[in-house]
Scaffold this motif. Structure first.
Motif, mmCIF file in Angstrom:
data_model
loop_
_atom_site.group_PDB
_atom_site.id
_atom_site.type_symbol
_atom_site.label_atom_id
_atom_site.label_comp_id
_atom_site.label_asym_id
_atom_site.label_seq_id
_atom_site.Cartn_x
_atom_site.Cartn_y
_atom_site.Cartn_z
ATOM 1 N N THR A 88 0.819 -1.202 0.000
ATOM 2 C CA THR A 88 0.000 0.000 0.000
ATOM 3 C C THR A 88 0.863 1.267 0.000
ATOM 4 O O THR A 88 1.898 1.299 -0.648
ATOM 5 C CB THR A 88 -0.980 -0.043 1.183
ATOM 6 N N SER A 89 0.452 2.307 0.711
ATOM 7 C CA SER A 89 0.988 3.651 0.475
ATOM 8 C C SER A 89 2.495 3.789 0.633
ATOM 9 O O SER A 89 3.123 4.537 -0.112
ATOM 10 C CB SER A 89 0.277 4.661 1.385
ATOM 11 N N ARG A 92 3.981 2.318 -2.349
ATOM 12 C CA ARG A 92 3.386 3.049 -3.469
ATOM 13 C C ARG A 92 4.120 4.364 -3.725
ATOM 14 O O ARG A 92 4.298 4.777 -4.863
ATOM 15 C CB ARG A 92 1.913 3.317 -3.143
ATOM 16 N N GLU A 93 4.563 5.027 -2.659
ATOM 17 C CA GLU A 93 5.191 6.339 -2.798
ATOM 18 C C GLU A 93 6.713 6.303 -2.775
ATOM 19 O O GLU A 93 7.352 7.339 -2.970
ATOM 20 C CB GLU A 93 4.680 7.259 -1.686
ATOM 21 N N ARG A 97 10.602 1.841 -5.281
ATOM 22 C CA ARG A 97 9.622 0.755 -5.219
ATOM 23 C C ARG A 97 9.943 -0.367 -6.196
ATOM 24 O O ARG A 97 9.738 -1.544 -5.883
ATOM 25 C CB ARG A 97 8.211 1.286 -5.482
ATOM 26 N N GLU A 113 2.450 -6.715 -5.580
ATOM 27 C CA GLU A 113 1.625 -5.813 -6.388
ATOM 28 C C GLU A 113 1.370 -4.525 -5.608
ATOM 29 O O GLU A 113 0.828 -4.556 -4.511
ATOM 30 C CB GLU A 113 0.302 -6.510 -6.713
ATOM 31 N N VAL A 114 1.757 -3.415 -6.174
ATOM 32 C CA VAL A 114 1.505 -2.120 -5.540
ATOM 33 C C VAL A 114 0.112 -1.659 -5.967
ATOM 34 O O VAL A 114 -0.089 -1.279 -7.115
ATOM 35 C CB VAL A 114 2.576 -1.083 -5.937
ATOM 36 N N SER A 116 -3.407 0.578 -6.045
ATOM 37 C CA SER A 116 -3.829 1.976 -5.934
ATOM 38 C C SER A 116 -4.672 2.158 -4.671
ATOM 39 O O SER A 116 -5.141 1.188 -4.059
ATOM 40 C CB SER A 116 -4.662 2.371 -7.152
ATOM 41 N N GLU A 120 -7.210 -0.551 -2.947
ATOM 42 C CA GLU A 120 -7.083 -0.846 -1.520
ATOM 43 C C GLU A 120 -8.435 -0.689 -0.821
ATOM 44 O O GLU A 120 -8.844 -1.537 -0.010
ATOM 45 C CB GLU A 120 -6.043 0.085 -0.887
ATOM 46 N N THR A 165 -4.776 10.840 0.683
ATOM 47 C CA THR A 165 -3.330 10.709 0.936
ATOM 48 C C THR A 165 -2.998 11.325 2.290
ATOM 49 O O THR A 165 -2.294 12.329 2.407
ATOM 50 C CB THR A 165 -2.524 11.389 -0.191
ATOM 51 N N ASP A 387 -6.640 3.574 -13.129
ATOM 52 C CA ASP A 387 -6.985 2.995 -11.833
ATOM 53 C C ASP A 387 -8.299 2.261 -12.022
ATOM 54 O O ASP A 387 -9.374 2.859 -12.012
ATOM 55 C CB ASP A 387 -7.120 4.107 -10.794
ATOM 56 N N ASP A 393 -2.044 -5.338 -11.319
ATOM 57 C CA ASP A 393 -1.216 -4.646 -12.314
ATOM 58 C C ASP A 393 -1.051 -5.474 -13.585
ATOM 59 O O ASP A 393 -1.164 -4.962 -14.696
ATOM 60 C CB ASP A 393 0.166 -4.326 -11.730
#
Length: 500
Positions: A88-89, A92-93, A97, A113-114, A116, A120, A165, A387, A393
């Motif tokens: 997750t975040s 993701r950020e 990654r 898998e990252v 969105s 989530e 966010t 998304d 993905d």
């Protein structure tokens, strides 16, 4: 008498790489749709440590994370589990990654898998609301370390998905809320959270009670609720925010788990802002969450429910954002799915491939929003970067490729865009895109002259029985251009018979 697992039911495994912890949950499906727990672990390795300040997962943190994932991977292999690993975040950020994903694949044997924020939220909703009666309106809230997810649902099906966010770790780091929280600092935190929440959430009608699925929400609700109750009112949460802020760091550590004490003030502030924005009267903490949703999603896919309405709705919403030709997209989708169903014994693709065709058919022309001349290429790019809740993905990549090959060069194995696919993925793309090309040709005029199509395999070929209300000369001419590719892919001649 205990229910026995389905005889051929595989063990399902959910790996959840969050901001504060990493979790593994393995379960086996039961005949009634329930899940029998096989194994569960939680490791507080804090993958998001420092990410929201530096933008990078440090080497030490990455090594801790990979050590845990190696153990999880070994456990999954020992149980021959069907695995979905999501991040997750924090990941993701993270600027690095891709390196984390590569190491997870090489060192742990896990395809990380990252997801969105909206995916989530969808998974959290599935996990929390599994088994909810149809027609029941619910609201789910999850405050993670880096983001907050909100889902409104009817029954156990999401209707609206939101991701903000702003999470407890992120807000605590931004205002150094792990230490003393002065009245001025609290005022600034509340203003910041309120602005972020109001910007992300549009006004609307929501249920007056909500279910909170995260450890942060559980801590806040337990602290705020009156003795003997399992929920906290909005007023109680506001009082809890102020009481928590007045505590010293030592007092918070006495009242909360060490991993929660540093972020509990920030989590309470976020929960207060969400409750105010959505007009929530009370919040009940629940144990289920993201990892449970991953297991439910895996079970649905195994039982052929991956093509639920949520993916089609998401594709339709995306098409409308790009002002696509909706009647044409809907017509091509309808014809393509008919071909998929009628020719099941010929194409021999799994039922799980059907929603890929549905999404690709709806969206095959959205590249026109960029440029008509090479719109198939623009379509690929738009879908690949979209998304679309309900698609991993890799699945989104397959949908993008099916849509990309609806015109011009066919999806032959020699094509450069087919090179990175496994043999099974290449078969899916070739067969689905060929069906899409046939369906698209039958609405070449974009005026929907074809009323219905049925496909029959006979005499060594495939015959399309077409009913049309007006002449379809343009459609038949275009269909003829696709017959050589159809024969190469399926080994059958393609012919059409028109009735008016």
């Amino acid at each position: 008498m205990a229910k026995k697992p389905l005889p051929s039911a595989p063990v399902l495994a959910a790996v959840d790489v969050g901001t504060s912890a990493v979790r593994l949950e393995m379960a086996r499906p039961l005949p009634d749709g329930a899940l029998e727990l096989v194994h569960s672990e939680r490791d507080p390795v804090r993958p998001g440590e420092g990410v929201f300040r530096t933008g990078t997962i440090t080497r030490d943190v990455a090594d801790r994370l990979l050590s845990t994932l190696r153990r999880y991977g070994a456990l999954c292999r020992r149980h021959h589990a069907v695995v979905r690993a999501v991040a997750t975040s924090a990941v993701r950020e993270a600027q690095n990654r891709d390196e984390i994903i590569r190491r997870a694949r090489v060192e742990a044997g896990l395809d990380l898998e990252v997801v969105s924020g909206r995916e989530e939220a969808r998974l959290i909703c599935l996990g929390v609301l599994r088994g909810k009666p149809k027609g029941t309106r619910s609201l789910c809230i999850d405050i993670g370390g880096g983001s907050t997810e909100i889902a409104a649902a009817v029954g156990d099906e999401p209707q609206a998905l939101h991701s903000i966010t702003l999470g407890a770790v992120r807000l605590a780091a931004l205002f150094h809320a792990d230490g003393e929280v002065t009245s001025r600092k609290l005022r600034l935190m509340r203003g910041y959270a309120e602005e972020a929440v109001n910007e992300a959430l549009a006004g609307g009608r929501y249920p007056k009670t909500a279910l909170g699925s995260s450890g942060t929400i559980k801590s806040v609700v337990t602290f705020a609720a009156a003795e003997g109750t399992a929920h906290a009112t909005r007023r109680q949460i506001t009082k809890a925010v102020e009481k928590l802020a007045r505590m010293s760091p030592a007092e918070r550590r006495e009242n909360f788990d060490p991993s929660r004490a540093d972020i509990v003030v920030a989590g309470a502030v976020i929960l207060e802002a969400v409750a105010r924005r959505l007009g929530i009267d009370a919040i009940t903490a629940v144990e289920r969450g993201l990892r449970d949703g991953v297991l439910v999603d895996l079970m649905r896919r195994a039982r052929g429910r991956s093509g639920d309405a949520s993916l089609a709705d998401a594709a339709l919403s995306m098409g409308r954002r790009f002002y696509f030709d909706e009647p044409h997209g809907d017509q091509v989708k309808r014809i393509a799915l008919t071909l998929f169903d009628d020719l099941a014994q010929l194409h021999r693709l799994p039922a799980s491939a059907r929603p890929y065709l549905e999404a690709a058919a709806l969206l095959h022309d959205i590249g026109n929003a960029v440029s008509y001349g090479k719109h198939h290429r623009h379509t690929y790019y738009l879908i690949q970067n979209a998304d679309l809740p309900g698609l991993a993905d890799r699945e989104r990549e397959l949908v993008a490729l099916v849509a990309r090959f609806h015109r011009r060069r066919p999806p032959d194995p020699s094509h450069e865009m087919m090179q990175g696919l496994s043999p099974s993925e290449a078969r899916v793309v070739r067969k689905l895109s060929t069906l899409l090309r046939v369906a698209d040709s039958l609405d070449r005029s974009h005026h929907q002259p074809v009323r219905s199509v049925r496909a029959h395999v006979k005499d060594g070929g495939v015959e399309l029985a077409i009913r049309a209300g007006v002449p379809v000369d343009l459609e038949l001419w275009d269909l003829e251009q696709e017959t050589p590719l159809f024969r190469r892919v399926f080994g059958k001649k393609l012919a059409a018979a028109v009735r008016r």
